[in-house]
Write a protein that holds these residues in place. Sequence first.
Motif, mmCIF file in Angstrom:
data_model
loop_
_atom_site.group_PDB
_atom_site.id
_atom_site.type_symbol
_atom_site.label_atom_id
_atom_site.label_comp_id
_atom_site.label_asym_id
_atom_site.label_seq_id
_atom_site.Cartn_x
_atom_site.Cartn_y
_atom_site.Cartn_z
ATOM 1 N N ALA A 1 0.847 -1.190 0.000
ATOM 2 C CA ALA A 1 0.000 0.000 0.000
ATOM 3 C C ALA A 1 0.884 1.242 0.000
ATOM 4 N N VAL A 2 0.609 2.152 -0.921
ATOM 5 C CA VAL A 2 1.332 3.427 -0.983
ATOM 6 C C VAL A 2 0.476 4.470 -0.283
ATOM 7 N N LEU A 3 0.946 4.946 0.865
ATOM 8 C CA LEU A 3 0.201 5.963 1.606
ATOM 9 C C LEU A 3 0.512 7.350 1.049
ATOM 10 N N GLN B 1 -0.999 8.157 -6.733
ATOM 11 C CA GLN B 1 -1.608 7.450 -7.867
ATOM 12 C C GLN B 1 -0.559 7.016 -8.882
ATOM 13 N N MET B 2 0.405 7.882 -9.147
ATOM 14 C CA MET B 2 1.435 7.554 -10.124
ATOM 15 C C MET B 2 2.375 6.466 -9.604
ATOM 16 N N LEU B 3 2.723 6.521 -8.317
ATOM 17 C CA LEU B 3 3.567 5.482 -7.744
ATOM 18 C C LEU B 3 2.852 4.133 -7.762
ATOM 19 N N ILE B 4 1.567 4.143 -7.427
ATOM 20 C CA ILE B 4 0.782 2.901 -7.456
ATOM 21 C C ILE B 4 0.770 2.321 -8.861
ATOM 22 N N SER B 5 0.542 3.181 -9.851
ATOM 23 C CA SER B 5 0.502 2.733 -11.243
ATOM 24 C C SER B 5 1.850 2.161 -11.679
ATOM 25 N N ASP B 6 2.937 2.874 -11.372
ATOM 26 C CA ASP B 6 4.264 2.425 -11.790
ATOM 27 C C ASP B 6 4.653 1.124 -11.097
ATOM 28 N N HIS C 1 1.419 -6.861 -5.522
ATOM 29 C CA HIS C 1 0.050 -6.399 -5.701
ATOM 30 C C HIS C 1 -0.083 -5.043 -5.006
ATOM 31 N N LEU C 2 -0.709 -4.076 -5.658
ATOM 32 C CA LEU C 2 -0.842 -2.730 -5.104
ATOM 33 C C LEU C 2 -2.276 -2.450 -4.683
ATOM 34 N N VAL C 3 -2.423 -1.868 -3.509
ATOM 35 C CA VAL C 3 -3.740 -1.441 -3.039
ATOM 36 C C VAL C 3 -4.155 -0.204 -3.821
ATOM 37 N N GLU C 4 -5.378 -0.167 -4.302
ATOM 38 C CA GLU C 4 -5.849 0.965 -5.094
ATOM 39 C C GLU C 4 -5.956 2.223 -4.240
ATOM 40 N N ARG C 5 -5.744 3.373 -4.879
ATOM 41 C CA ARG C 5 -5.782 4.638 -4.141
ATOM 42 C C ARG C 5 -7.162 4.909 -3.555
ATOM 43 N N ILE D 1 -3.480 -0.083 9.571
ATOM 44 C CA ILE D 1 -3.618 0.186 8.132
ATOM 45 C C ILE D 1 -3.335 -1.081 7.332
ATOM 46 N N GLY D 2 -2.248 -1.761 7.694
ATOM 47 C CA GLY D 2 -1.902 -2.991 6.993
ATOM 48 C C GLY D 2 -2.992 -4.035 7.096
ATOM 49 N N GLN D 3 -3.605 -4.131 8.264
ATOM 50 C CA GLN D 3 -4.683 -5.102 8.464
ATOM 51 C C GLN D 3 -5.899 -4.759 7.618
ATOM 52 N N LEU D 4 -6.257 -3.491 7.574
ATOM 53 C CA LEU D 4 -7.463 -3.081 6.855
ATOM 54 C C LEU D 4 -7.326 -3.272 5.343
ATOM 55 N N VAL D 5 -6.137 -3.087 4.814
ATOM 56 C CA VAL D 5 -5.954 -3.221 3.360
ATOM 57 C C VAL D 5 -5.284 -4.533 2.968
ATOM 58 N N GLY D 6 -4.925 -5.342 3.964
ATOM 59 C CA GLY D 6 -4.284 -6.616 3.670
ATOM 60 C C GLY D 6 -2.887 -6.480 3.109
ATOM 61 N N ALA D 7 -2.150 -5.443 3.550
ATOM 62 C CA ALA D 7 -0.822 -5.171 2.997
ATOM 63 C C ALA D 7 0.282 -5.787 3.850
ATOM 64 N N HIS D 8 1.322 -6.287 3.179
ATOM 65 C CA HIS D 8 2.517 -6.768 3.872
ATOM 66 C C HIS D 8 3.511 -5.632 4.097
ATOM 67 N N TYR D 9 3.513 -4.672 3.155
ATOM 68 C CA TYR D 9 4.442 -3.549 3.240
ATOM 69 C C TYR D 9 3.706 -2.247 2.936
ATOM 70 N N LEU D 10 4.189 -1.174 3.561
ATOM 71 C CA LEU D 10 3.675 0.162 3.282
ATOM 72 C C LEU D 10 4.799 1.008 2.697
ATOM 73 N N VAL D 11 4.437 1.877 1.766
ATOM 74 C CA VAL D 11 5.374 2.876 1.246
ATOM 75 C C VAL D 11 4.819 4.233 1.659
#
Length: 247
Positions: free
Chosen positions: A32-34, A54-59, A67-71, A97-107
Amino acid sequence: MPALPSLPLRLLCLLLALLALPSAAADKPTVAVLYFGYGGKNPDLEVLKKGLAQMLISDLSDFGTAHLVERDRLEEIIQELELGQSSKFDPATVARIGQLVGAHYLVMGDYFDMKMGKTNMLIMGARVIEVRTATILRALNARGDADEFLLLEQKLAQDVNKVLEGLATKSPEPSKPPSSEPPRAPGTPQPSRKPRRLTTQTALRYSRALDAKDRKDVETAKKELGVVLEEEPDFMLASMDLARLMK
């Protein structure tokens, strides 16, 4: 007892092969990109965090490493947790935040602008955080002329992706599902969503369009995206955003 009808041999083999395939989705980490925090003195640049995210998520999505969490989902979480403008979270918030979006890593990170001689500089700093331990794995940065926003964003995306690739090498190579797309070299993103050049001012207008969309002000979002595409007709990410709003 009558015999059951048999499947054609080729179809049966295909079904067995599909059942034997491991899940590629389970092998790739979710990231997930915060929104980055703005540390400068120009309040107008605060909204730039939305376009940057949005651009970082897309790239990062184009690289195919994770897998990227949508903005849009990120926006929901920010509203739900009432996170405000902060870019610094305690371990409990990171875990939540990680739990809510199912993310292993945050940026996450920060950006600010400054004047250096006659040049308007833009500095971006990112941190890659492991959700489970709330540990900062790497700190990265990109800096340069504000008129070269795209180059700075792409450098940051490439550096973040290298970190994610390094994390992936610690586990067995994930299997990949069949694809009709031609293969591309590892670490090479698809170029279709990026304009040739993007200034901070155009990125700022794009960010304002996303902000208007988040506020359900569809007409303003359409208008801003239209101007963005007049300035950069090959900015396909903005084009796709506009096409979704036109439906």
